[in-house]
Write a protein that holds these residues in place. Structure first.
Motif, mmCIF file in Angstrom:
data_model
loop_
_atom_site.group_PDB
_atom_site.id
_atom_site.type_symbol
_atom_site.label_atom_id
_atom_site.label_comp_id
_atom_site.label_asym_id
_atom_site.label_seq_id
_atom_site.Cartn_x
_atom_site.Cartn_y
_atom_site.Cartn_z
ATOM 1 N N GLY A 1 55.112 31.474 100.793
ATOM 2 C CA GLY A 1 56.018 30.845 99.850
ATOM 3 C C GLY A 1 56.884 31.822 99.086
ATOM 4 N N LEU A 2 56.994 31.597 97.787
ATOM 5 C CA LEU A 2 57.835 32.445 96.944
ATOM 6 C C LEU A 2 57.336 33.885 96.937
ATOM 7 N N HIS B 1 61.070 30.200 85.551
ATOM 8 C CA HIS B 1 61.105 28.982 86.361
ATOM 9 C C HIS B 1 61.890 29.289 87.632
ATOM 10 N N PRO B 2 61.244 29.253 88.806
ATOM 11 C CA PRO B 2 61.925 29.635 90.045
ATOM 12 C C PRO B 2 62.790 28.531 90.641
ATOM 13 N N GLY B 3 62.768 27.350 90.012
ATOM 14 C CA GLY B 3 63.473 26.210 90.587
ATOM 15 C C GLY B 3 62.539 25.407 91.480
ATOM 16 N N TRP B 4 62.968 24.217 91.828
ATOM 17 C CA TRP B 4 62.211 23.381 92.768
ATOM 18 C C TRP B 4 62.608 23.825 94.168
ATOM 19 N N ILE B 5 61.740 24.563 94.804
ATOM 20 C CA ILE B 5 62.094 25.223 96.064
ATOM 21 C C ILE B 5 61.206 24.763 97.213
ATOM 22 N N LYS B 6 61.753 24.891 98.427
ATOM 23 C CA LYS B 6 61.039 24.471 99.631
ATOM 24 C C LYS B 6 59.936 25.463 99.978
ATOM 25 N N PRO C 1 65.129 20.836 96.846
ATOM 26 C CA PRO C 1 66.494 21.230 97.208
ATOM 27 C C PRO C 1 66.735 22.734 97.224
ATOM 28 N N GLY C 2 65.845 23.497 96.580
ATOM 29 C CA GLY C 2 66.094 24.919 96.397
ATOM 30 C C GLY C 2 65.660 25.800 97.552
ATOM 31 N N ASP C 3 66.327 26.938 97.685
ATOM 32 C CA ASP C 3 66.027 27.930 98.713
ATOM 33 C C ASP C 3 65.139 29.015 98.102
ATOM 34 N N PRO C 4 63.929 29.206 98.608
ATOM 35 C CA PRO C 4 63.045 30.223 98.022
ATOM 36 C C PRO C 4 63.604 31.638 98.097
ATOM 37 N N ALA C 5 64.403 31.917 99.139
ATOM 38 C CA ALA C 5 65.000 33.258 99.250
ATOM 39 C C ALA C 5 66.017 33.494 98.137
ATOM 40 N N GLU C 6 66.805 32.465 97.826
ATOM 41 C CA GLU C 6 67.782 32.588 96.732
ATOM 42 C C GLU C 6 67.068 32.790 95.401
ATOM 43 N N SER D 1 64.967 35.743 74.542
ATOM 44 C CA SER D 1 64.416 34.720 75.438
ATOM 45 C C SER D 1 63.152 35.216 76.100
ATOM 46 N N PHE D 2 62.226 34.312 76.333
ATOM 47 C CA PHE D 2 61.022 34.671 77.078
ATOM 48 C C PHE D 2 60.765 33.692 78.222
ATOM 49 N N PHE D 3 61.376 32.501 78.180
ATOM 50 C CA PHE D 3 61.228 31.495 79.221
ATOM 51 C C PHE D 3 62.614 31.238 79.802
ATOM 52 N N VAL D 4 62.828 31.699 81.035
ATOM 53 C CA VAL D 4 64.145 31.613 81.661
ATOM 54 C C VAL D 4 64.000 31.107 83.092
ATOM 55 N N ASN D 5 65.123 30.719 83.688
ATOM 56 C CA ASN D 5 65.107 30.348 85.099
ATOM 57 C C ASN D 5 65.436 31.576 85.953
ATOM 58 N N TYR D 6 65.476 31.397 87.263
ATOM 59 C CA TYR D 6 65.671 32.536 88.149
ATOM 60 C C TYR D 6 67.077 33.118 88.045
ATOM 61 N N LYS D 7 67.974 32.439 87.348
ATOM 62 C CA LYS D 7 69.306 32.965 87.108
ATOM 63 C C LYS D 7 69.382 33.736 85.790
ATOM 64 N N GLY D 8 68.264 33.755 85.051
ATOM 65 C CA GLY D 8 68.246 34.445 83.775
ATOM 66 C C GLY D 8 68.671 33.580 82.610
ATOM 67 N N GLU D 9 68.863 32.289 82.858
ATOM 68 C CA GLU D 9 69.304 31.365 81.814
ATOM 69 C C GLU D 9 68.105 30.829 81.028
ATOM 70 N N PRO D 10 68.242 30.683 79.696
ATOM 71 C CA PRO D 10 67.117 30.184 78.885
ATOM 72 C C PRO D 10 66.685 28.790 79.313
ATOM 73 N N MET D 11 65.386 28.573 79.302
ATOM 74 C CA MET D 11 64.807 27.271 79.609
ATOM 75 C C MET D 11 64.370 26.604 78.301
ATOM 76 N N PRO D 12 64.428 25.270 78.235
ATOM 77 C CA PRO D 12 63.946 24.583 77.028
ATOM 78 C C PRO D 12 62.450 24.770 76.858
ATOM 79 N N ILE D 13 62.059 25.157 75.660
ATOM 80 C CA ILE D 13 60.650 25.404 75.383
ATOM 81 C C ILE D 13 59.939 24.093 75.073
#
Length: 232
Positions: free
Chosen positions: A11-12, A182-187, A196-201, A220-232
């Motif tokens: 997987g990831l 958060h790596p996203g919802w990945i296959k 819908p997400g690509d694990p390689a991306e 920030s301490f909780f972010v997505n794989y793009k570096g964007e803040p996630m809601p706590i």
């Protein structure tokens, strides 16, 4: 850069190992048992001298301590840790029917494991912002967006978010960066074919964060794989 990645055989974790190796890093790829190495053997051959597959069960503190002792004896420093190993149990199970064993197991893998990994590997990390701890979390761990399901997984991910926040404060004076990601919802086997997400991306985005190629808010301490803040 020497990077320790847990749950690296599928997987990831596999994609993270591949992405890091393609960028020239050296990876200590933790797998629970040699029988579960899967495609990792091919990856080790493909990148000679860059990937070392090691037995590492995040629920077994002795195996983590052995790895730390080996690295110390070999005088290998750790530049980054990616706590990727995780488990999803009790999906879609109502609280009235939920086996508490699934909750306990989820905490063992998703929280206690990463805590024990850091307990033993943090002493091998020098200070500086090029060093980082990345804990793979999930949007399911957001308290503000709680959706009333996947109790074992979601609550254990909320807990890893809290640990990440505490650890960030703990190592602040050493300059080590800490994020729950958060790596996203990945296959993957966990995410399923509908994801819908690509694990390689996702993996490449996470390595970008590790390499400081993405600008991430220092608070920030909780972010997505793009570096964007996630809601706590």
């Amino acid at each position: 850069m020497n990077i320790v990645i847990t749950g690296a055989n599928r997987g990831l974790g596999y994609e993270l190992t591949l992405a890091a190796a393609q960028r020239g890093h050296k990876i200590i790829a933790g797998i629970r048992s040699p029988q579960e190495a899967g495609k990792m053997g091919e990856l080790v051959s493909r990148f000679p001298g860059q990937i070392e597959a090691v037995q590492l069960d995040v629920c077994d503190e002795e195996s983590i301590a052995r790895l730390a002792e080996t690295l110390q004896a070999e005088r290998k420093q750790v530049d980054a840790v990616i706590n990727n190993a995780g488990i999803l149990l009790g999906r879609g199970v109502a609280i009235e029917e939920l086996p508490i064993e699934d909750v306990i197991r989820s905490f063992e893998v998703n929280l206690f494991g990463p805590m024990m990994v850091i307990k033993h590997l943090l002493p091998l990390m020098e200070g500086g912002d090029s060093r980082s701890v990345l804990n793979i979390s999930s949007e399911a761990g957001s308290i503000s967006n709680a959706y009333g399901g996947d109790f074992p997984y979601a609550i254990s991910k909320t807990a890893i978010n809290m640990f990440s926040k505490q650890l960030k404060r703990y190592v602040k004076d050493r300059g080590i960066r800490v994020y729950a990601i958060h790596p996203g919802w990945i296959k993957t086997d966990m995410g399923g074919d509908r994801a819908p997400g690509d694990p390689a991306e996702s993996a490449n985005g996470i390595i970008d964060i590790l390499e400081m190629k993405k600008e991430v808010d220092s608070e920030s301490f909780f972010v997505n794989y793009k570096g964007e803040p996630m809601p706590i």
